[in-house]
Write a protein that holds these residues in place. Structure first.
Motif, short mmCIF file in Angstrom:
data_model
loop_
_atom_site.label_atom_id
_atom_site.label_comp_id
_atom_site.label_asym_id
_atom_site.label_seq_id
_atom_site.Cartn_x
_atom_site.Cartn_y
_atom_site.Cartn_z
N LEU A 2 -8.62 10.13 -9.48
CA LEU A 2 -8.35 8.83 -8.88
C LEU A 2 -7.94 9.00 -7.42
CD1 LEU A 2 -8.18 8.12 -11.96
CD2 LEU A 2 -6.45 6.41 -11.31
N PRO A 3 -8.55 8.26 -6.50
CA PRO A 3 -8.11 8.31 -5.10
C PRO A 3 -6.75 7.63 -4.93
CG PRO A 3 -9.84 6.69 -5.38
CD PRO A 3 -9.72 7.40 -6.70
N SER A 4 -6.05 8.02 -3.89
CA SER A 4 -4.71 7.48 -3.67
C SER A 4 -4.73 5.97 -3.47
CB SER A 4 -4.07 8.16 -2.46
OG SER A 4 -3.91 9.55 -2.68
N ALA A 5 -5.75 5.46 -2.78
CA ALA A 5 -5.83 4.02 -2.54
C ALA A 5 -5.93 3.23 -3.84
CB ALA A 5 -7.02 3.71 -1.63
N LEU A 6 -6.69 3.76 -4.80
CA LEU A 6 -6.81 3.09 -6.09
C LEU A 6 -5.48 3.13 -6.84
CD1 LEU A 6 -8.42 1.70 -8.29
CD2 LEU A 6 -9.19 3.95 -9.08
N GLU A 7 -4.78 4.25 -6.78
CA GLU A 7 -3.49 4.35 -7.46
C GLU A 7 -2.49 3.37 -6.87
OE1 GLU A 7 -3.12 8.87 -9.02
OE2 GLU A 7 -3.15 8.64 -6.85
N ALA A 8 -2.48 3.26 -5.54
CA ALA A 8 -1.59 2.29 -4.90
C ALA A 8 -1.97 0.87 -5.30
CB ALA A 8 -1.64 2.44 -3.38
N GLY A 9 -3.27 0.62 -5.42
CA GLY A 9 -3.73 -0.70 -5.86
C GLY A 9 -3.31 -1.01 -7.27
N ILE A 10 -3.30 -0.01 -8.14
CA ILE A 10 -2.85 -0.20 -9.52
C ILE A 10 -1.38 -0.59 -9.55
CG2 ILE A 10 -2.37 1.00 -11.70
CD1 ILE A 10 -4.93 2.62 -11.21
N VAL A 11 -0.57 0.10 -8.74
CA VAL A 11 0.87 -0.21 -8.68
C VAL A 11 1.07 -1.63 -8.20
CG1 VAL A 11 3.06 0.40 -7.59
CG2 VAL A 11 1.51 2.20 -8.34
N LEU A 12 0.35 -2.03 -7.14
CA LEU A 12 0.50 -3.38 -6.60
C LEU A 12 0.04 -4.43 -7.60
CD1 LEU A 12 1.11 -5.29 -4.27
CD2 LEU A 12 -1.20 -4.87 -3.40
N ALA A 13 -1.10 -4.19 -8.25
CA ALA A 13 -1.62 -5.16 -9.22
C ALA A 13 -0.66 -5.35 -10.38
CB ALA A 13 -2.99 -4.70 -9.73
N ASN B 9 1.14 9.90 -20.09
CA ASN B 9 1.22 10.01 -18.64
C ASN B 9 0.25 9.03 -17.97
OD1 ASN B 9 -0.26 11.61 -16.14
ND2 ASN B 9 1.96 11.76 -16.06
N ARG B 10 -0.93 8.86 -18.54
CA ARG B 10 -1.94 8.00 -17.92
C ARG B 10 -1.61 6.51 -18.05
NH1 ARG B 10 -2.63 12.68 -17.07
NH2 ARG B 10 -4.62 13.69 -16.53
N ILE B 11 -0.81 6.14 -19.04
CA ILE B 11 -0.47 4.72 -19.19
C ILE B 11 0.90 4.39 -18.61
CG2 ILE B 11 -1.89 4.48 -21.25
CD1 ILE B 11 0.64 4.61 -22.94
N ASP B 12 1.56 5.38 -18.03
CA ASP B 12 2.86 5.17 -17.40
C ASP B 12 2.63 4.64 -15.98
OD1 ASP B 12 5.36 5.22 -16.29
OD2 ASP B 12 5.83 7.28 -16.88
N PRO B 13 3.09 3.43 -15.66
CA PRO B 13 2.86 2.90 -14.31
C PRO B 13 3.45 3.77 -13.20
CG PRO B 13 3.64 1.17 -15.80
CD PRO B 13 3.79 2.47 -16.52
N LEU B 14 4.56 4.45 -13.50
CA LEU B 14 5.20 5.27 -12.48
C LEU B 14 4.33 6.46 -12.07
CD1 LEU B 14 7.81 5.37 -10.86
CD2 LEU B 14 8.83 6.76 -12.66
N LEU C 105 5.78 -0.51 -2.28
CA LEU C 105 4.96 -0.99 -3.38
C LEU C 105 5.66 -0.77 -4.72
CD1 LEU C 105 1.32 0.15 -2.49
CD2 LEU C 105 2.24 -2.16 -2.47
N LEU C 106 6.20 0.42 -4.90
CA LEU C 106 6.90 0.74 -6.14
C LEU C 106 8.13 -0.15 -6.32
CD1 LEU C 106 7.23 2.49 -8.67
CD2 LEU C 106 8.47 4.14 -7.26
#
Length: 287
Positions: free
Chosen positions: A259-270, A218-223, A164-165
């Protein structure tokens, strides 16, 4: 003297279809992979910096941080961050091939082919993502040296996050590359973005107790949203105390909500899909 009439050869440009577009995507992707595999020196150079962070910096700072890590090896802690750094660095450099192709004139040959420009960019994104992921896979084989177990669930989860990354970072690199004419300019911009993104994301330090301004960055950094779920996955497979978990792996919060991990992964994908869409739009409008 009789005049000769040259034979006229009829040429037919095939109509575009999803098969022809997919063939174009695979062709561009294969070219990226062949160029990468054929340059072994480049593969080693791309791995040197992550290895320095992991084994040199991690070992050097271990004596200073031992009192605050509750018995957790610093190399174990920074391992997810180093994986993300390696993928980010490789993905951005892979996207630079678009700039090199423009300088060498090869990009013009691609753009006059009877395929859409979206297919060209999709092929480069796919090839760059595979290359970037492969760098993460190479480092992942060293997990046992830093105290990270070779658990199948852990390995599969990390591989998914790395992929994803890789897609997101390569999309970002292409978004920059479609607007750059010179390779030197792209390299400067890459350094301007990559290094701050890595340090702000918390790849090399815990995100708990940060100053307000650094916490906001940190919160606005996509990484951040790739490092955090990967670190959480690693710590889920470690036998550490609650104090160590709370200090080293507090998780990312929005106004107190974890934030749950699934949501964080979804943010990266989006983010990746959004940046790739904009890159395709910009590339389709260029001359």
């Amino acid at each position: 003297m009789s005049a000769t009439v040259a034979d006229v050869v009829a040429a037919r440009v095939p109509e575009r279809s999803w098969r022809s577009e997919w063939r174009a995507v695979k062709t561009v992707c294969n070219r990226e992979l062949i160029r990468f595999v054929g340059n072994r020196a480049q593969i080693m150079m791309w791995l040197i910096q992550p290895l320095l962070f992991l084994f040199v910096l991690g070992s050097g700072l271990q004596s200073l941080s031992a009192a605050s890590t509750s018995g957790v090896d610093l190399k174990t802690f920074i391992f997810p961050g180093v994986l993300c750094f390696a993928v980010t660095f490789s993905g951005m450099l892979s996207a630079a091939s678009l700039v090199w192709d423009r300088e060498l004139g090869f990009l013009r040959e691609l753009t006059i082919a009877p395929v859409s420009r979206a297919s060209i960019l999709l092929g480069k994104c796919l090839g760059g993502a595979i290359i970037a992921s492969s760098q993460g896979v190479i480092l992942l084989t060293l997990a046992g040296l830093v105290g990270v177990p070779y658990d199948p669930i852990l390995i599969l989860g990390v591989l998914g996050l790395l992929l994803l990354l890789a897609v997101t970072v390569t999309s970002f690199g292409l978004l920059v590359a479609v607007q750059i004419k010179q390779a030197q300019t792209f390299t400067s911009i890459m350094q301007l973005f990559v290094i701050p993104m890595v340090f702000v994301s918390g790849a090399l330090y815990p995100v708990s107790g940060l100053p307000t301004w650094l916490g906001a960055l940190n919160r606005i950094d996509p990484l951040t949203y790739a490092v955090d779920p990967m670190r959480r996955l690693v710590f889920d497979h470690l036998d550490v105390s609650d104090a160590a978990r709370q200090t080293l792996d507090p998780g990312v919060t929005w106004w107190g909500w974890h934030l749950p991990s699934a949501l964080e992964a979804g943010i990266v994908l989006a983010l990746g899909l959004a940046m790739l869409s904009v890159a395709i739009w910009r590339f389709s409008r260029t001359e």
